[in-house]
Structures are given as structure tokens and as C-alpha cells.
Design a protein around this motif. Structure first.
Motif, PDB file in Angstrom:
ATOM      1  N   ASN A   1      50.300  82.301  45.252  1.00 47.75           N
ATOM      2  CA  ASN A   1      50.985  82.159  43.787  1.00 47.75           C
ATOM      3  C   ASN A   1      52.098  81.028  43.998  1.00 47.75           C
ATOM      4  OD1 ASN A   1      49.009  84.074  43.083  1.00 47.75           O
ATOM      5  ND2 ASN A   1      50.845  85.401  42.198  1.00 47.75           N
TER       6      ASN A   1
ATOM      7  N   ASP B   1      51.032  83.165  34.305  1.00 51.70           N
ATOM      8  CA  ASP B   1      50.050  83.722  33.607  1.00 51.70           C
ATOM      9  C   ASP B   1      49.867  83.327  32.465  1.00 51.70           C
ATOM     10  OD1 ASP B   1      49.912  85.597  35.621  1.00 51.70           O
ATOM     11  OD2 ASP B   1      50.322  87.398  34.618  1.00 51.70           O
TER      12      ASP B   1
ATOM     13  N   ILE C   1      55.603  88.720  45.792  1.00 52.98           N
ATOM     14  CA  ILE C   1      56.549  87.503  45.904  1.00 52.98           C
ATOM     15  C   ILE C   1      57.472  87.452  44.912  1.00 52.98           C
ATOM     16  CG2 ILE C   1      54.717  86.321  47.389  1.00 52.98           C
ATOM     17  CD1 ILE C   1      53.831  84.901  44.612  1.00 52.98           C
TER      18      ILE C   1
HETATM   19  C1  LIG Z   1      49.780  86.550  41.650  1.00 53.50           C
HETATM   20  O1  LIG Z   1      49.858  86.262  40.331  1.00 53.50           O
HETATM   21  C2  LIG Z   1      49.037  87.250  39.616  1.00 53.50           C
HETATM   22  C3  LIG Z   1      49.020  86.931  38.177  1.00 53.50           C
HETATM   23  O2  LIG Z   1      50.065  86.904  37.667  1.00 53.50           O
HETATM   24  C4  LIG Z   1      49.261  88.728  39.874  1.00 53.50           C
HETATM   25  O3  LIG Z   1      48.480  89.653  39.352  1.00 53.50           O
HETATM   26  C5  LIG Z   1      49.374  89.078  41.449  1.00 53.50           C
HETATM   27  O4  LIG Z   1      49.685  90.454  41.868  1.00 53.50           O
HETATM   28  C6  LIG Z   1      50.178  87.983  42.279  1.00 53.50           C
HETATM   29  N1  LIG Z   1      49.969  88.245  43.556  1.00 53.50           N
HETATM   30  C7  LIG Z   1      51.209  88.464  44.418  1.00 53.50           C
HETATM   31  C8  LIG Z   1      50.810  88.301  45.958  1.00 53.50           C
HETATM   32  O5  LIG Z   1      52.263  88.421  43.847  1.00 53.50           O
END
Ligand SMILES: *[C@@H]1O[C@H](CO)[C@@H](O)[C@H](O)[C@H]1NC(C)=O
Ligand SMILES: *[C@@H]1O[C@H](CO)[C@@H](O)[C@H](O)[C@H]1NC(C)=O
Ligand SMILES: *[C@@H]1O[C@H](CO)[C@@H](O)[C@H](O)[C@H]1NC(C)=O
Length: 222
Positions: A159, A30, A214
Motif C-alpha cells: 500500500n 481508499d 502499515i
Molecule cells: C491496504 O489498504 C487496504 C485498503 O485501505 C486495507 O484494507 C489493507 O488492510 C491495507 N493493507 C495493509 C497491509 O495495511
């Protein structure tokens, strides 16, 4: 005149909640401003797929390009169900369609929707390296979950995160793991207690136990 404490309390509580919420939502990538050349997605091989199909999901026209990331397999022509295949991709710093100021690390794979596919089934097709919620949050056009028009091109966002020398300089990159494999964290005996503590910081969802999403596990390069 100062506001009496009882009146302020709800606001203080709200502030506290916001702080907690933003803290748990903060993932490794982030607020990024750059990505890295290589991250790995850990794809769980199921009985109905072969490596050529898996490679095509991630934009490879030749599945043999995956060989050097998967040296444990004698041949990629046959990888039995139940194994995990490492899929390499470039980890980019992307922005959220709903908030251009929000950046995160991920790769985007265009996917042409088949008749009857749902956000859930598409996430599953990508080995749950993404989730239905995240697919909806990252695509500008959202459709009813059970009625995505066939032939729509969706961006499948996986991600990722880039190497972290604090965990170990030997581990130059990270592997994205579906959350149902949290137990792999417990089994990472090669990491020292300090490194394991850092991994936990890196993966806030470990504590929340939400059962979706994940995890990031450091990996060595090829
Ligand atoms: C991917 O990263 C974003 C930003 O941190 C988060 O909001 C989102 O839940 C994540 N997606 C997964 C599938 O973990
Ligand atoms: C791999 O799977 C694809 C799609 O399911 C299929 O068309 C192809 O024939 C399979 N290849 C092999 C070598 O089994
Ligand atoms: C993905 O998650 C869904 C829902 O939790 C599950 O039904 C499905 O079997 C998973 N798919 C894979 C390939 O792990």
C-alpha cells in the motif's frame, strides 16, 4: 404504525457498528481514482540480505537506481543490517479482485514463490510492508497458507499514499512503514502539532493498535 424502539435498537446498534467499522477501515487511498509517480517503501535491512537482493524484490535490475533515494549511505554495495533503505515505486490506484468497485492505492510486485514459502514469510521477505491477510485478499487464487505451490507468481501488494499538502507542501510524498515501527510516529519532531494530528487521521490504525499493517509518513522528494 411505527415500530417500537426496543425492536429498532438492535438495528440501530448494527448501523452504528457498521459506521464505526467502515470508518476505522478507511485508509488514505481508499476510493482513489488516480495514483502518483512516486512513493517510498521503508525496508528494514536484516543480516541475510543485500541491496541488490532488496532491489530485485521490487523489480529493479540495477540496485544503483536506489542510490538517489538513499543519499545517506556512502555506498549501496554495503548497507549494514539495522538500517532502513528507501525503495521507490509508482503508487497506483488498484481494484480489489473480490470487489471491482473497491479501489485503493498500492504497488504490485510479482513474486515467484519458492518451495516452503508462506504468506507470512513472503510478507516478511518484503519487510512486512504487506501482511499475510492482505496478500490473500489481493490475489485471485488463494492457496492454503502453508502450501503455496512453488513457482506460483503472487502479486505482492504494498500500500501507499500520495502527497498531502495539508500536512506540508514541503513533503511531496509518503513513505510506507511497517506497523511495528509505530514508534517512529512519536519521534517525528519535525512536524508541528497540527501536522501530527493530521498524520493520526491519516493513519487510523495508530489508534487500534492491532500491531499489523502499515503506516504512512510524509517524506521529502530527492
Ligand atoms: C491496504 O489498504 C487496504 C485498503 O485501505 C486495507 O484494507 C489493507 O488492510 C491495507 N493493507 C495493509 C497491509 O495495511
Ligand atoms: C547479494 O545477495 C544475493 C542473494 O542472496 C547473492 O546472490 C549475491 O551474491 C549478493 N551480492 C553481494 C555483492 O554480496
Ligand atoms: C515480519 O513480521 C513477522 C511476524 O510478526 C516477524 O516474525 C518477522 O520478523 C518480521 N520481519 C521483518 C523483516 O521485520
Amino acid at each position: 404504525m411505527e415500530a417500537p424502539l426496543p425492536l429498532l435498537l438492535p438495528f440501530l446498534l448494527l448501523l452504528l457498528l457498521l459506521l464505526v467499522a467502515s470508518n476505522t477501515a478507511t485508509a488514505a487511498g481508499d476510493g482513489c481514482n488516480m495514483g502518483c509517480d512516486l512513493a517510498l517503501g521503508s525496508y528494514y535491512v536484516t543480516p541475510n540480505v543485500n541491496v541488490s537482493y532488496i532491489a530485485s524484490l521490487f523489480g529493479f535490475s540495477d540496485y544503483r537506481e536506489l542510490a538517489k533515494y538513499n543519499r545517506g549511505f556512502p555506498s549501496l554495495d554495503y548497507v549494514a543490517a539495522g538500517n532502513r533503505l528507501d525503495v521507490p515505486f509508482t503508487c497506483k490506484c488498484l481494484t480489489l479482485p473480490s470487489d471491482r468497485a473497491s479501489t485503493y492505492l498500492a504497488a504490485s510486485f510479482p513474486h515467484k514463490v519458492d518451495t516452503g514459502e508462506t504468506y507470512v514469510s513472503i510478507a516478511s521477505k518484503y519487510s512486512n510492508l504487506t501482511t499475510a491477510d492482505w496478500l490473500q485478499a489481493t490475489n485471485t487464487n488463494t492457496y492454503p497458507p502453508n502450501n503455496i505451490p512453488a513457482n506460483t507468481i503472487l502479486n505482492v501488494i504494498v500500500n501507499c499514499t500520495c502527497g498531502d499538502a495539508r500536512i506540508s507542501a514541503d513533503y511531496g510524498l509518503f513513505r510506507t512503514f511497517p506497523v511495528k515501527d509505530w514508534q517512529v510516529l512519536a519521534s517525528i519532531s519535525e512536524f508541528s502539532p497540527d501536522q501530527k494530528a493530521l498524520l493520526t487521521i491519516y493513519n487510523p490504525a495508530i489508534h487500534s493498535g492491532t500491531g499489523s499493517g502499515i503506516a504512512y509518513i510524509p517524506a521529502k522528494g530527492t
